[in-house]
Scaffold this motif. Structure first.
Motif, PDB file in Angstrom:
ATOM      1  N   VAL A 128       0.805  -1.700   0.286  1.00  0.00           N
ATOM      2  CA  VAL A 128      -0.143  -0.080  -0.027  1.00  0.00           C
ATOM      3  C   VAL A 128       0.844   1.757  -0.250  1.00  0.00           C
ATOM      4  O   VAL A 128       0.585   2.316  -0.757  1.00  0.00           O
ATOM      5  N   ARG A 139       1.109   2.712 -11.877  1.00  0.00           N
ATOM      6  CA  ARG A 139       0.183   1.132 -10.623  1.00  0.00           C
ATOM      7  C   ARG A 139       0.202   0.406 -11.749  1.00  0.00           C
ATOM      8  O   ARG A 139       0.214  -1.723 -10.533  1.00  0.00           O
ATOM      9  N   HIS A 156      -6.300  -5.132 -14.136  1.00  0.00           N
ATOM     10  CA  HIS A 156      -6.333  -3.468 -14.346  1.00  0.00           C
ATOM     11  C   HIS A 156      -7.405  -2.655 -15.194  1.00  0.00           C
ATOM     12  O   HIS A 156      -8.696  -2.111 -14.780  1.00  0.00           O
ATOM     13  N   ILE A 184     -11.537  -0.770   0.078  1.00  0.00           N
ATOM     14  CA  ILE A 184     -10.672  -2.080  -0.609  1.00  0.00           C
ATOM     15  C   ILE A 184     -10.336  -0.365  -1.431  1.00  0.00           C
ATOM     16  O   ILE A 184      -8.976   0.075  -2.690  1.00  0.00           O
ATOM     17  N   SER A 188      -7.283   1.422  -3.198  1.00  0.00           N
ATOM     18  CA  SER A 188      -6.371   1.645  -4.232  1.00  0.00           C
ATOM     19  C   SER A 188      -6.029   2.901  -4.806  1.00  0.00           C
ATOM     20  O   SER A 188      -4.925   2.809  -5.432  1.00  0.00           O
TER      21      SER A 188
END
Length: 214
Positions: A128, A139, A156, A184, A188
């Motif tokens: 994280v 990312r 993704h 979450i 994220s």
């Protein structure tokens, strides 16, 4: 040897906390369900509307909490009141998911990383922190650290579809329920607010729509 023992202690701590989160969510869900689904009797019928509105507010707040089975509570309300409350249940769940997403997106990464570290999830805490320091376009590459490169990129690319499926998967309370999944998603930083709202608006609709129409 000491490192192995420390690892076992951390794993046991993580499992124990995970179990407590599930039990806590189940307990809060039952409390809300008992409150939101009143005992229907002729003498308390005048109180029903006030109780429903109070339950609606409590439903939004509690369903936003990870591991609280908000979908199951909403389904219980639909079974009891039918289509006349379908719109309220729909708006309540959408509001709860958006609330959880926004709160998670506002929390600093240092807080989330520290919380995961306290939960003995050392690798997740480090991930994280590392993900937060990366540029948005980098990312996807960070995801390849925990998934094979092609899998990470696919996850993704289709993350909005996967989120919609996860929200409608029975037993998702083991993953944190709707509130946990929304949390979450917000933590994220992989979902824009507009995209998340679009996913939630359509993902939550099928069951309330069914009760509203039929």
């Amino acid at each position: 040897m000491r490192a192995v023992l420390d690892g076992l202690v951390e794993k046991r701590k993580a499992i124990a906390i995970y179990g407590l989160l599930i039990l806590g969510g189940w307990f809060l869900g039952n409390v809300l369900k008992d409150f939101a689904v009143p005992d229907m009797r002729p003498m308390n019928e005048p109180m029903i509307h006030r109780m429903v509105m109070a339950a609606f507010v409590a439903y939004i707040l509690l369903a936003a909490i990870p591991f609280v089975p908000g979908a199951e509570i909403g389904f219980a309300l639909l079974l009891l009141f039918g289509g006349q409350i379908a719109v309220l249940v729909y708006l309540g769940m959408v509001g709860a998911l958006i609330l959880s997403f926004v709160l998670a997106s506002l929390l600093p990464a240092s807080f989330l990383s520290g919380a995961l570290d306290w939960l003995a999830l050392k690798k997740a805490a480090a991930f994280v922190a590392d993900l937060n320091n990366a540029r948005p376009q980098d990312r996807v590459n960070k995801l390849s650290l925990i998934f094979p490169s092609n899998t990470g990129r696919s996850l993704h690319r289709y993350r909005h579809v996967l989120l919609a499926v996860a929200l409608n998967t029975p037993g998702n309370s083991l993953l944190g329920g709707g509130g946990g999944l929304a949390f979450i998603a917000g933590a994220s930083r992989l979902f824009s607010f507009q995209a998340f709202v679009g996913v939630v608006v359509f993902a939550v609709a099928p069951v309330p729509f069914f009760f509203l129409v039929f």
